[in-house]
Write a protein that holds these residues in place. Structure first.
Motif, PDB file in Angstrom:
ATOM      1  N   UNK A 149      77.641  44.019 -10.706  1.00 22.61           N
ATOM      2  CA  UNK A 149      78.130  42.806 -10.049  1.00 22.61           C
ATOM      3  C   UNK A 149      77.923  42.869  -8.542  1.00 22.61           C
ATOM      4  N   UNK A 150      78.163  44.037  -7.949  1.00 21.81           N
ATOM      5  CA  UNK A 150      77.979  44.192  -6.504  1.00 21.81           C
ATOM      6  C   UNK A 150      76.515  44.027  -6.110  1.00 21.81           C
ATOM      7  N   UNK A 151      75.617  44.539  -6.930  1.00 24.17           N
ATOM      8  CA  UNK A 151      74.187  44.397  -6.644  1.00 24.17           C
ATOM      9  C   UNK A 151      73.780  42.927  -6.706  1.00 24.17           C
ATOM     10  N   UNK A 152      74.292  42.207  -7.698  1.00 25.21           N
ATOM     11  CA  UNK A 152      73.991  40.777  -7.801  1.00 25.21           C
ATOM     12  C   UNK A 152      74.532  40.026  -6.584  1.00 25.21           C
ATOM     13  N   UNK A 153      75.722  40.389  -6.135  1.00 26.64           N
ATOM     14  CA  UNK A 153      76.286  39.759  -4.942  1.00 26.64           C
ATOM     15  C   UNK A 153      75.437  40.061  -3.713  1.00 26.64           C
ATOM     16  N   UNK A 154      74.926  41.284  -3.634  1.00 24.86           N
ATOM     17  CA  UNK A 154      74.090  41.678  -2.496  1.00 24.86           C
ATOM     18  C   UNK A 154      72.810  40.851  -2.465  1.00 24.86           C
ATOM     19  N   UNK A 155      72.206  40.647  -3.638  1.00 25.21           N
ATOM     20  CA  UNK A 155      70.987  39.835  -3.719  1.00 25.21           C
ATOM     21  C   UNK A 155      71.284  38.387  -3.343  1.00 25.21           C
TER      22      UNK A 155
END
Length: 212
Positions: free
Chosen positions: A131-137
Motif C-alpha cells: 500500500x505504501x509503494x502504491x501511495x508513493x507512485x
C-alpha cells in the motif's frame, strides 16, 4: 470559481445609462472590445458572480468595496495581446502544494525503508508495504500533475480547453486564499484581513496610474 463581469454604460438617446456594445475578435484575449462614443458620460458596472458546481468550497460575494481604472496601454497588432491572466498566486499555490507532497513523500520513504529492512514480515506488514509503494507512485504522479497539469484537468494552472461565453476571457487566473484547512480561517495571526490576489500584478500594469 467566480466570474467577474465589467460593463461600461453610456447615456443613450433617452437619457438613461445603458451598456455599450462589445465586439469579439479572435486575436483579442480580453473578451471583447468596448465600442465607446467620444464625449459621452460613462459609468462602470462591475459584478461578481459565483459559478455553480465549480468546486467544493462555496464562495459568498457580499459586496464590491472598490474599483480602480487606469494604466491605459497602447498596443499594436504586431504585439502580443494583453489579458488579465497572471501566475503570481498560482506560483505560490504550486510551491505550497509541492512542499506538502514533499513532506508526505519523506514520510512514505521512511515507512517503506523500515519495512524493507525487516527480514520477517507478517501478512499485514506485506500488505502495508504494498500500500505504501502504491501511495508513493500516486504521489509522484500527483506531483507531475501539479507542475504540468493536463488541459481541462481542473488542476490550477491547467491550459484552457473550453469555449468561454461571449465577452469572457479564455484564460482563468488563480486566486490563492491560503485558508486554514481545519476551520477555513485566514492563515495570518493578526487582526488584518488578508486580501486574495493583492500581490498579483498584470503585464504592463503600473499602480500609480490607477484611479478609484
Amino acid at each position: 470559481k467566480i466570474e467577474l463581469w465589467v460593463e461600461i454604460h453610456e447615456l443613450n438617446d433617452n437619457g438613461e445609462y445603458s451598456p455599450v456594445e462589445v465586439t469579439n475578435r479572435n486575436e483579442v484575449l480580453t473578451g471583447g472590445i468596448y465600442q465607446l462614443r467620444q464625449g459621452q458620460q460613462r459609468r462602470v458596472n462591475v459584478r461578481v458572480k459565483p459559478v455553480q458546481n465549480s468546486g467544493t468550497l462555496p464562495i459568498i460575494c457580499q459586496s464590491i468595496v472598490n474599483v480602480a481604472i487606469g494604466s491605459v496601454t497602447v498596443r499594436s497588432r504586431l504585439q502580443r495581446p494583453l489579458d488579465s491572466y497572471q501566475e503570481e498566486d498560482l506560483t505560490v499555490l504550486r510551491e505550497k502544494w509541492s512542499e506538502a507532497l514533499g513532506r508526505r513523500r519523506q514520510y512514505l520513504d521512511q515507512q517503506i525503508q523500515m519495512l524493507i529492512k525487516k527480514e520477517e514480515k507478517n501478512e499485514q506488514e506485506r500488505e502495508r508495504e504494498l500500500s505504501l509503494v502504491h501511495q508513493w507512485v500516486s504521489l509522484t504522479e500527483e506531483r507531475n500533475a501539479v507542475l504540468v497539469p493536463a488541459p481541462g484537468s481542473g488542476i490550477p494552472g491547467a491550459p484552457a480547453s473550453w469555449e468561454p461565453p461571449s465577452g469572457m476571457e479564455p484564460h482563468v487566473p488563480v486566486l490563492f486564499l491560503n485558508l486554514n484547512g481545519d476551520d477555513l480561517s485566514a492563515q495570518n495571526t493578526n487582526d488584518e484581513l488578508s486580501i486574495a490576489g493583492i500581490n498579483s500584478i498584470l503585464s504592463k500594469e503600473h499602480g500609480h496610474k490607477f484611479y478609484t
